[in-house]
Design a protein around this motif. Structure first.
Motif, PDB file in Angstrom:
ATOM      1  N   PHE A  42       0.859  -1.179   0.000  1.00 10.55           N
ATOM      2  CA  PHE A  42       0.000   0.000   0.000  1.00 10.55           C
ATOM      3  C   PHE A  42       0.891   1.223   0.000  1.00 10.55           C
ATOM      4  O   PHE A  42       2.053   1.162   0.418  1.00 10.55           O
ATOM      5  CB  PHE A  42      -0.953   0.016   1.207  1.00 10.55           C
ATOM      6  N   ASN A  43       0.347   2.344  -0.489  1.00 13.32           N
ATOM      7  CA  ASN A  43       1.111   3.585  -0.536  1.00 13.32           C
ATOM      8  C   ASN A  43       0.642   4.494   0.592  1.00 13.32           C
ATOM      9  O   ASN A  43      -0.505   4.949   0.599  1.00 13.32           O
ATOM     10  CB  ASN A  43       0.917   4.281  -1.889  1.00 13.32           C
ATOM     11  N   ASN A  46      -1.266   7.727  -0.264  1.00 12.95           N
ATOM     12  CA  ASN A  46      -2.669   7.557  -0.624  1.00 12.95           C
ATOM     13  C   ASN A  46      -3.535   7.285   0.601  1.00 12.95           C
ATOM     14  O   ASN A  46      -4.669   7.764   0.698  1.00 12.95           O
ATOM     15  CB  ASN A  46      -2.826   6.409  -1.621  1.00 12.95           C
ATOM     16  N   GLU A  47      -3.005   6.508   1.521  1.00 12.94           N
ATOM     17  CA  GLU A  47      -3.809   6.051   2.658  1.00 12.94           C
ATOM     18  C   GLU A  47      -3.938   7.083   3.775  1.00 12.94           C
ATOM     19  O   GLU A  47      -4.974   7.139   4.450  1.00 12.94           O
ATOM     20  CB  GLU A  47      -3.209   4.761   3.233  1.00 12.94           C
ATOM     21  N   LYS A 226      -0.351  -9.616   3.607  1.00 12.78           N
ATOM     22  CA  LYS A 226      -0.312  -9.118   2.237  1.00 12.78           C
ATOM     23  C   LYS A 226      -0.287 -10.225   1.195  1.00 12.78           C
ATOM     24  O   LYS A 226       0.013  -9.970   0.032  1.00 12.78           O
ATOM     25  CB  LYS A 226       0.892  -8.187   2.054  1.00 12.78           C
ATOM     26  N   ILE A 232      -4.876  -6.721   2.997  1.00 12.87           N
ATOM     27  CA  ILE A 232      -4.120  -5.478   3.107  1.00 12.87           C
ATOM     28  C   ILE A 232      -4.960  -4.362   3.733  1.00 12.87           C
ATOM     29  O   ILE A 232      -4.462  -3.650   4.624  1.00 12.87           O
ATOM     30  CB  ILE A 232      -3.537  -5.071   1.737  1.00 12.87           C
ATOM     31  N   PRO A 233      -6.228  -4.178   3.343  1.00 12.87           N
ATOM     32  CA  PRO A 233      -7.017  -3.131   4.010  1.00 12.87           C
ATOM     33  C   PRO A 233      -7.166  -3.348   5.515  1.00 12.87           C
ATOM     34  O   PRO A 233      -7.273  -2.363   6.267  1.00 12.87           O
ATOM     35  CB  PRO A 233      -8.374  -3.203   3.301  1.00 12.87           C
ATOM     36  N   VAL A 236      -3.956  -2.000   6.970  1.00 10.51           N
ATOM     37  CA  VAL A 236      -3.973  -0.537   6.897  1.00 10.51           C
ATOM     38  C   VAL A 236      -4.900   0.040   7.964  1.00 10.51           C
ATOM     39  O   VAL A 236      -4.582   1.053   8.602  1.00 10.51           O
ATOM     40  CB  VAL A 236      -4.397  -0.074   5.489  1.00 10.51           C
TER      41      VAL A 236
END
Length: 260
Positions: A42-43, A46-47, A226, A232-233, A236
């Motif tokens: 993930f970036n 962005n998050e 991952k 992944i969410p 995050v």
């Protein structure tokens, strides 16, 4: 992206968003760059830029990056950490949280050793560490993949210098645990830590979990986190909850310090 300059060092960095500062250290080993975040699970830009001031930089002398500086062969980890601390000072930031991928794990521990009073919380994600069954892995990989390319770009750097640099970074007394600090340091570190383990050759699960067991205020996210896109969410979300909680604690500390 703008630059931070100090002496012969020129660091290319990016920032986005507002709020409590979050320093992001990209993975990619010695070729860690902001652009490389696009290939991560993930970036963080962005998050998290919606509620944090997200800051990241190309590592000094990374392939594909624009940060440059001397190859400080006698103090490899600290030279990079100088750049990270110097960037935050340049931006006028005293307190900041840190999220580091891969090589960012050892950097986080070095930051905690040097300026731990400025970091209310940290997140090593898929952190690098020493794997005793593959003792020369990090040295050998960089002698093949990082050193020759760097020497081709920089006439002032030789492979003999690269050898000394990598030996001091990954060999000798450094060839243990997380490279930058001892188990005793981790055992005594009071900073809240959230670890997202991995288990590939450069990111040993055993080392990540040992830090979780040793650090008194550590917690661990789900594992594996991952291997499939749906997980992944969840990771995050755990990171966001952790950051929010310690953002409030960090802000309270800043207010208290200003009042003194």
């Amino acid at each position: 992206m703008p630059f931070y300059e100090k002496g012969d060092v020129r660091i290319h960095y990016a920032e986005a968003g507002s709020g409590f500062p979050l320093l992001v250290i990209p993975g990619g080993g010695l070729n860690s760059t902001v652009a490389g975040l696009a290939t991560h699970p993930f970036n963080p830009f962005n998050e998290f830029q919606g509620e944090f001031r997200v800051i990241s930089a190309d590592l000094r002398n990374a392939k594909g990056g624009e940060s440059t500086g001397p190859l400080e062969v006698d103090r490899p980890w600290d030279a990079y950490t100088d750049d990270q601390i110097g960037l935050m000072d340049h931006l006028g930031i005293r307190e900041f949280m840190v999220l580091g991928f891969c090589i960012g794990g050892p950097f986080i521990w070095n930051l905690l050793k040097r300026v731990g009073d400025r970091i209310p919380a940290a997140i090593p994600a898929q952190p690098s560490g020493y794997r005793p069954e593959m003792p020369g892995m990090s040295y050998n990989n960089n002698m093949k993949g990082w050193g020759p390319e760097l020497c081709a770009r920089r006439s002032d750097i030789t492979m003999a210098m690269v050898d000394t640099f990598l030996t001091n970074m990954y060999g000798g007394a450094r060839a243990d645990f997380v490279y930058t600090v001892t188990r005793d340091f981790v055992r005594g570190c009071q900073t809240p830590i959230l670890v997202l383990p991995d288990d590939v050759p450069a990111h040993p699960y055993a080392v990540a979990m040992e830090t979780v067991h040793l650090a008194p205020n550590a917690q661990v996210s789900l594992y594996p986190w991952k291997d499939t896109p749906d997980k992944i969410p969840l990771a995050v979300r755990h990171i966001r909850t952790f950051l929010r909680a310690h953002r409030l604690a960090g802000s309270a500390q800043s207010v208290a310090a200003a009042a003194q």
